[in-house]
Design a protein around this motif. Structure first.
Motif, short mmCIF file in Angstrom:
data_model
loop_
_atom_site.label_atom_id
_atom_site.label_comp_id
_atom_site.label_asym_id
_atom_site.label_seq_id
_atom_site.Cartn_x
_atom_site.Cartn_y
_atom_site.Cartn_z
N GLN A 182 20.74 3.65 -31.88
CA GLN A 182 20.59 6.03 -32.38
C GLN A 182 21.31 5.48 -33.63
O GLN A 182 22.81 4.28 -33.38
CB GLN A 182 21.89 6.71 -31.51
CG GLN A 182 21.78 7.80 -32.50
CD GLN A 182 22.31 8.59 -31.51
OE1 GLN A 182 23.00 8.80 -30.73
NE2 GLN A 182 22.69 10.08 -32.14
N GLU A 231 19.18 11.09 -35.49
CA GLU A 231 18.80 10.88 -35.04
C GLU A 231 18.27 10.05 -33.39
O GLU A 231 18.07 8.61 -33.49
CB GLU A 231 17.67 12.01 -34.55
CG GLU A 231 17.63 13.49 -35.13
CD GLU A 231 17.56 14.31 -35.46
OE1 GLU A 231 17.24 15.93 -34.93
OE2 GLU A 231 15.65 14.19 -34.46
N ARG A 232 18.64 10.09 -32.64
CA ARG A 232 18.41 9.36 -31.11
C ARG A 232 16.51 8.60 -30.83
O ARG A 232 15.52 9.48 -31.36
CB ARG A 232 18.71 8.88 -29.59
CG ARG A 232 18.45 7.89 -29.06
CD ARG A 232 19.46 8.63 -27.25
NE ARG A 232 18.66 9.83 -26.95
CZ ARG A 232 19.12 10.66 -25.63
NH1 ARG A 232 20.73 10.14 -25.86
NH2 ARG A 232 19.02 11.66 -25.51
N GLU A 233 16.35 7.67 -31.44
CA GLU A 233 14.90 6.96 -31.49
C GLU A 233 14.64 6.74 -30.05
O GLU A 233 15.29 4.94 -29.24
CB GLU A 233 14.41 6.38 -32.60
CG GLU A 233 13.80 5.92 -32.55
CD GLU A 233 12.70 4.96 -33.56
OE1 GLU A 233 11.63 4.67 -33.90
OE2 GLU A 233 13.61 3.99 -34.44
#
Length: 126
Positions: free
Chosen positions: A39, A44-46
């Motif tokens: 992140q 956004e978190r990936e």
């Protein structure tokens, strides 16, 4: 319960390499999938990579294919992420995650993982 502790982050120059580790403890026999997420600040978190514990089948996000390698050492209950050809856009907090459910899709981790580490920071300078 499963505890995850990441290590290996740091500051590197673009083009360099880094190796992250994630030590798992607790009821690790229940885990079927482990993964790495990242992140970046304000993003956004990936999910970048995942691996099945039983056969080491792995999958990667398109954004990291060819540069990231996920692996495991079951004897040490440790997950690894080798990162090559680092780019400034790889700068992020990297998290290790684990789940009892099989959560590897064709392009990396899918769904909601149950167990998370605290993260390790990777900073890439140009």
């Amino acid at each position: 319960q499963v505890q995850l502790v990441e290590s290996g982050g740091g500051s590197v120059q673009a083009g360099g390499s880094l190796s992250l580790s994630c030590a798992a403890s607790g009821v690790t026999a229940s885990i079927n999938t482990m993964a790495w997420f990242r992140q970046a600040l304000g993003k956004e978190r990936e999910g970048v990579a995942c691996i099945y514990i039983d056969n080491s089948a792995a999958a990667y996000a398109d954004s990291v294919k060819g540069r990231f390698t996920i692996s495991q050492d079951n004897s040490k209950n440790t997950l690894y992420l080798q990162i090559h050809s680092l780019k400034p856009e790889d700068t992020a907090m990297y998290y290790c995650a684990a789940d009892r459910v099989f959560r590897c899709g064709s392009s990396g981790p899918v769904g909601s993982f149950t167990y998370w580490g605290q993260g390790t920071q990777v900073t890439v300078s140009s």
